[in-house]
Design a protein around this motif. Structure first.
Motif, PDB file in Angstrom:
ATOM      1  N   SER A   1     -27.760 -14.757  15.598  1.00 52.51           N
ATOM      2  CA  SER A   1     -27.554 -13.864  15.608  1.00 52.51           C
ATOM      3  C   SER A   1     -28.783 -13.326  16.606  1.00 52.51           C
ATOM      4  O   SER A   1     -28.713 -13.996  17.340  1.00 52.51           O
ATOM      5  CB  SER A   1     -27.595 -12.591  14.519  1.00 52.51           C
ATOM      6  OG  SER A   1     -28.405 -12.743  14.386  1.00 52.51           O
ATOM      7  N   ASP A   2     -28.676 -11.949  17.281  1.00 54.49           N
ATOM      8  CA  ASP A   2     -29.164 -11.196  18.386  1.00 54.49           C
ATOM      9  C   ASP A   2     -30.517 -11.304  17.839  1.00 54.49           C
ATOM     10  O   ASP A   2     -31.527 -10.573  19.223  1.00 54.49           O
ATOM     11  CB  ASP A   2     -28.433  -9.653  18.460  1.00 54.49           C
ATOM     12  CG  ASP A   2     -29.008  -8.617  17.191  1.00 54.49           C
ATOM     13  OD1 ASP A   2     -28.968  -9.699  16.155  1.00 54.49           O
ATOM     14  OD2 ASP A   2     -27.818  -7.836  17.205  1.00 54.49           O
ATOM     15  N   HIS A   3     -30.891 -11.536  17.003  1.00 52.55           N
ATOM     16  CA  HIS A   3     -32.668 -11.430  16.234  1.00 52.55           C
ATOM     17  C   HIS A   3     -32.815 -13.136  15.579  1.00 52.55           C
ATOM     18  O   HIS A   3     -32.240 -13.851  15.200  1.00 52.55           O
ATOM     19  CB  HIS A   3     -32.750 -10.475  14.909  1.00 52.55           C
ATOM     20  CG  HIS A   3     -32.279 -10.848  14.032  1.00 52.55           C
ATOM     21  ND1 HIS A   3     -30.839 -10.091  13.727  1.00 52.55           N
ATOM     22  CD2 HIS A   3     -32.664 -10.751  12.771  1.00 52.55           C
ATOM     23  CE1 HIS A   3     -30.270 -10.563  12.878  1.00 52.55           C
ATOM     24  NE2 HIS A   3     -31.669 -10.824  12.105  1.00 52.55           N
ATOM     25  N   ILE A   4     -34.533 -13.302  15.305  1.00 51.29           N
ATOM     26  CA  ILE A   4     -35.051 -13.863  14.560  1.00 51.29           C
ATOM     27  C   ILE A   4     -35.295 -13.602  13.518  1.00 51.29           C
ATOM     28  O   ILE A   4     -35.652 -12.797  13.323  1.00 51.29           O
ATOM     29  CB  ILE A   4     -35.821 -15.391  15.344  1.00 51.29           C
ATOM     30  CG1 ILE A   4     -36.696 -16.595  14.462  1.00 51.29           C
ATOM     31  CG2 ILE A   4     -37.269 -14.130  16.021  1.00 51.29           C
ATOM     32  CD1 ILE A   4     -36.874 -17.172  15.053  1.00 51.29           C
ATOM     33  N   SER A   5     -35.891 -14.348  12.041  1.00 50.44           N
ATOM     34  CA  SER A   5     -36.019 -13.284  11.234  1.00 50.44           C
ATOM     35  C   SER A   5     -37.462 -14.754  10.831  1.00 50.44           C
ATOM     36  O   SER A   5     -37.396 -15.972  10.988  1.00 50.44           O
ATOM     37  CB  SER A   5     -34.972 -13.724   9.390  1.00 50.44           C
ATOM     38  OG  SER A   5     -33.813 -12.558  10.120  1.00 50.44           O
TER      39      SER A   5
END
Length: 165
Positions: free
Chosen positions: A86-90
């Motif tokens: 998606s648009d982020h990394i966790s």
């Protein structure tokens, strides 16, 4: 003032920096996270890709499903990242230099949560098993664990006598 979060793996081969608040800090109890963490749950918080950068090394990646890959240190095995395309990394919250700075706000996948998890605070504490300050000092003096801050050089002995900057 923008929050800056730094962190990395246990051996220091992979380090990262995240700017801003870590979104959706949570505990995931799904079976895949349990296996990836080698634990009963995985604490995660997300940051936009543009606010994230690796500052040392590169993680290895395992494609744990069609849509998710998990980043970890190839040298010491520390789980570091959950990348769900998606648009982020966790980021795994335990890999932060200051893990207590981000408090989880929610739990997910409770169907896989250990049924006895809520009773952990009632477990007997065996103080005889706690390390003494002298034991902690001895272990710290010979530890290969990266300190909870950025260093110019790591591991110790590579031009940085104490492994700190």
């Amino acid at each position: 003032m923008t929050q800056i979060h730094t962190g990395g793996c246990q051996c220091g081969a992979v380090r990262y920096r995240a700017e801003g608040e870590l979104g959706f800090p949570h505990l995931c109890h799904c079976r895949m996270c349990q296996k990836a963490a080698g634990n009963y749950f995985m604490p995660l918080g997300g940051v936009m890709y543009e606010n994230f950068k690796l500052t040392r090394g590169e993680p290895a990646w395992f494609q744990s499903s069609e849509t998710v890959r998990r980043g970890f240190c190839e040298k010491c095995g520390t789980p570091l990242f959950y990348d769900g395309s998606s648009d982020h990394i966790s980021i795994t919250l335990g890999s932060l230099d200051d893990p207590q700075s981000v408090k989880p706000e929610v739990q997910t996948n409770l169907a896989h949560k250990m049924p006895w998890f809520g009773t952990l605070d009632s477990l007997h504490h065996d103080a005889k098993m706690d390390m003494t300050p002298q034991e902690e000092e001895t272990i710290s003096a010979s530890s290969n664990q990266h300190p909870d801050h950025n260093t110019e050089v790591w591991p110790r002995g590579n031009g940085d006598a104490e492994g700190r900057s």
